[in-house]
Every structure is written in C-alpha cells, then in structure tokens.
Design an enzyme around this catalytic site. Sequence first.
Site, mmCIF file in Angstrom:
data_model
loop_
_atom_site.group_PDB
_atom_site.id
_atom_site.type_symbol
_atom_site.label_atom_id
_atom_site.label_comp_id
_atom_site.label_asym_id
_atom_site.label_seq_id
_atom_site.Cartn_x
_atom_site.Cartn_y
_atom_site.Cartn_z
ATOM 1 N N LYS A 1 -2.070 -2.156 -3.990
ATOM 2 C CA LYS A 1 -2.681 -0.404 -4.415
ATOM 3 C C LYS A 1 -2.278 0.804 -3.897
ATOM 4 O O LYS A 1 -1.273 0.953 -3.051
ATOM 5 C CB LYS A 1 -3.649 -0.471 -2.515
ATOM 6 C CG LYS A 1 -4.473 0.657 -2.447
ATOM 7 C CD LYS A 1 -5.140 0.598 -0.777
ATOM 8 C CE LYS A 1 -5.944 1.652 -0.817
ATOM 9 N NZ LYS A 1 -6.070 2.012 1.023
ATOM 10 N N LYS B 1 1.347 -1.500 -0.344
ATOM 11 C CA LYS B 1 0.039 -0.058 -0.099
ATOM 12 C C LYS B 1 0.897 1.342 0.153
ATOM 13 O O LYS B 1 1.608 1.851 0.550
ATOM 14 C CB LYS B 1 -1.045 -0.039 1.079
ATOM 15 C CG LYS B 1 -2.307 1.093 1.185
ATOM 16 C CD LYS B 1 -3.064 1.042 2.615
ATOM 17 C CE LYS B 1 -3.326 2.338 2.650
ATOM 18 N NZ LYS B 1 -4.510 2.163 3.521
ATOM 19 N N GLU C 1 7.512 -6.704 0.921
ATOM 20 C CA GLU C 1 6.490 -6.574 1.725
ATOM 21 C C GLU C 1 5.674 -7.289 1.106
ATOM 22 O O GLU C 1 4.623 -7.868 2.433
ATOM 23 C CB GLU C 1 5.422 -4.680 1.307
ATOM 24 C CG GLU C 1 6.664 -3.890 1.969
ATOM 25 C CD GLU C 1 6.338 -3.665 3.230
ATOM 26 O OE1 GLU C 1 5.086 -4.524 3.864
ATOM 27 O OE2 GLU C 1 6.314 -2.479 3.730
ATOM 28 N N ARG D 1 1.592 10.268 5.825
ATOM 29 C CA ARG D 1 1.519 9.135 6.131
ATOM 30 C C ARG D 1 2.573 8.185 5.838
ATOM 31 O O ARG D 1 3.008 6.581 5.280
ATOM 32 C CB ARG D 1 0.212 7.607 5.240
ATOM 33 C CG ARG D 1 -1.123 8.696 5.973
ATOM 34 C CD ARG D 1 -2.258 7.388 5.888
ATOM 35 N NE ARG D 1 -3.125 7.295 6.433
ATOM 36 C CZ ARG D 1 -4.459 8.490 6.809
ATOM 37 N NH1 ARG D 1 -4.213 8.018 8.191
ATOM 38 N NH2 ARG D 1 -5.845 8.692 6.592
ATOM 39 N N ARG E 1 -10.296 9.891 2.474
ATOM 40 C CA ARG E 1 -10.150 10.279 3.366
ATOM 41 C C ARG E 1 -11.693 11.597 3.467
ATOM 42 O O ARG E 1 -12.134 11.610 4.395
ATOM 43 C CB ARG E 1 -9.253 11.172 3.408
ATOM 44 C CG ARG E 1 -8.331 10.366 3.695
ATOM 45 C CD ARG E 1 -6.341 10.813 3.322
ATOM 46 N NE ARG E 1 -4.892 9.527 3.273
ATOM 47 C CZ ARG E 1 -3.995 9.879 3.285
ATOM 48 N NH1 ARG E 1 -3.946 11.091 2.827
ATOM 49 N NH2 ARG E 1 -3.530 8.713 3.125
HETATM 50 C C1 PBG Z 1 -6.991 3.341 5.338
HETATM 51 C C2 PBG Z 1 -7.619 3.100 4.136
HETATM 52 C C3 PBG Z 1 -7.424 4.131 3.220
HETATM 53 C C4 PBG Z 1 -8.224 3.095 1.985
HETATM 54 C C5 PBG Z 1 -8.179 2.298 2.045
HETATM 55 N N1 PBG Z 1 -8.922 2.313 3.173
HETATM 56 C C6 PBG Z 1 -7.182 5.108 3.557
HETATM 57 C C7 PBG Z 1 -5.640 5.803 3.825
HETATM 58 O O1 PBG Z 1 -5.003 5.168 3.598
HETATM 59 O O2 PBG Z 1 -5.727 6.388 3.892
HETATM 60 C C8 PBG Z 1 -8.184 4.535 0.596
HETATM 61 C C9 PBG Z 1 -9.406 3.818 -0.630
HETATM 62 C C10 PBG Z 1 -9.403 4.258 -1.785
HETATM 63 O O3 PBG Z 1 -8.802 5.806 -1.877
HETATM 64 O O4 PBG Z 1 -10.264 4.232 -1.502
HETATM 65 N N2 PBG Z 1 -6.342 3.303 6.024
#
Ligand code: PBG
Length: 340
Positions: free
Chosen positions: A258, A205, A243, A227, A215
Amino acid sequence: MTTTRTTTRTSTQTFRRFRRLRRTESLRNLVRETRLSQQQFVYPLFVTHGQGVKREIASLPGQYQLSTDQLGREAEELLSLGIGAVILFGLPAEKDDAGSEAYAPDGIVQQAVRTLKREAPALTVITDVCLCEYTSHGHCGIVVDGEIDNDQSLALLARTAVSQAEAGADVVAPSDMMDGRVAAIRSALDDAGFTQTPIMAYSAKHASAFYGPFREAAGSAPAFGDRRSYQMDPANGREALREIEADIEEGTDIVMVKPALPYLDVIARARERFDLPIAAYNVSGEYLMVKAAAQSGFLDERHATLEVLTGIARAGADIIITYHAKEAARWLTSKEVERG
Ligand code: PBG
C-alpha cells in the site's frame, strides 16, 4: 529482382510480427495475460453513527459515509455487481487518547459488521484494525511522551481485532504498522477461539501523500507530527520485503502492499518471492487523481480506471482494494456484453 527478394527475406528474418495476434478483438482476448475480475475487488466502506445518513465525501467524489441502516442496500448492490468483499472503516461518536471505540463491543464498526452479516451473509466483511480513526491525537497507536509506543499499542490492537471477530468479521486487517502486531493479533484471536479468522496484514504500508483524501473521509489526520516513525519510507523496497517476510513468519494469511501505483515494483518483487495471496490497496489519492483528471475532460475515465486496475493485477496482486470497484465491475460486465 534479386534485390527485392533478398530484402523481403531479410525483413521477415530480422523482426517479429507481434501484430499478428493483435489483429482482432477475439485474438486479443485469447492471448490476454491478465484478466481483471470483480471477484478480485474489495470495496471500502465508511460507516458512521445515526440513521438515514448517506453523506458524500468531499475528497472522494462518488463515495459516501453511511449509517448502518444503509448497509443492507449497499451490500445488495455490491453482490449484484459480483463484488464479494468490503473493508470497513468507522467514524466514532467520540475520540479519546486510547481509541476506546475501536474495541467497544457496540462500536460503530462492530455494529456495522453485525448488520452486514445479518443482512448479507454472503458478503465477506473485512475490518480495518487501527486506532487512528478513534484516537483524539489521530495516531495509529498509544502516545507516550510524544512518541507512538509500539508495545503498549499491541494489546489494544489485539483487543480491537478480537472485538471485530466477535461481531462476526470474516477477516481482520491491521493497518497500524506497529512491529509484532500480527503475532499479537493471531495469538489473541486463537485464545478467544477465532482460529478460523484470517489476517490480511497491511505489511508494506508506506508513509504516503496519497492517503490525504482518506484522512478527510475518516477524520483521521494526526493532530501532531506525521506517521513516518511507523509507516515505511517510500524509498525502501528491500525493507518492504523484510516487512512482508516478518508478517508471514508472525502468521498472516494475506499480505498487502500500500499504496499500489507508486509501489508496483514492490508488488512484483513480493509476487516472485512469496506464495501467499497478495493484496494491493489502490488508495484514496490514486482514486482522486483519476477522478479529478477525468473531470477535466482530458482523460477517458473508463479506460484509465481499467488500465490502472489491470496494471495492479499484472504486477502480481490477487486482491485489489479500490474505490473504483463498483464502476469497474459495471464496465467489466458491459464489456463482456459488448463483445458477446
Ligand atoms: C488507517 C488507514 C489509512 C488508510 C487505510 N487504513 C490511513 C492512514 O494510514 O493514514 C488509507 C486508505 C486510503 O488512503 O485510501 N491507518
């Protein structure tokens, strides 16, 4: 005359006629390498407290925050479209430093899971395991002295996963990017008797700009900083494979890459290297790009959407998490009908 014959012979010898198999719809159907199906899709749902709530999300046109009483109807629609799975995100009543509602037995996601499993048992319910929607600071773990503490976060993530499994979740999907969370969650699930609950880890991710609309939808923007101390650097593909490998060693059942589109190379490399099912998250910003471009009138939405999803599948994803799931399912079905 001789010249003409030589030219003809030479031309058939020096190039190949790819177009032979593109001549008709039916030939193209026969030789298609990637077949997109709604059975691959996972549809994200945002659940919120209250009654009768169906609130359109400004940043995600066509997507809604729903209260639990709306979920039965939603599930029915998804199943009728041939979509078999959802992933749940929750908007808690209150946020605190420890993200307590993430693992509360009556937390919003736990309530939603119980509702869905009662009203639509055939639907696979996946729960996102993270703290960012539930913490007052908006980070995915516990904050200690201004930093996101890895090891203290693990216990809370494991607790979240177990509480979701207790509510009836079919699959838990950790998205926090703390190191060691798959191992922590696996052992906590096993200890609690959930040996049959699979983990779908958000393994690779990346710290992406394309989460912006999510968000807004989930109210999970970090209150300070960003993050990048836990999500991956978008520049790193080899690290993404490490990972993924680590999550497999820790016991994940499914790995995820992702976002999807800027990371198709990572999906393709993971496909070559690993035999586990691979999921790709076609994230909020990727959805919004297509929607906004379609609204401009200069992009054919249906073709663009199906091309995006086909590209993700062609790269090697088995599972595609996408906000386009419902419309794509409709288009895929109507295409079959059109073709007879
Ligand atoms: C939670 C999470 C996020 C997404 C999925 N789970 C947001 C982030 O990490 O800031 C993003 C999903 C999307 O943008 O469609 N950690």
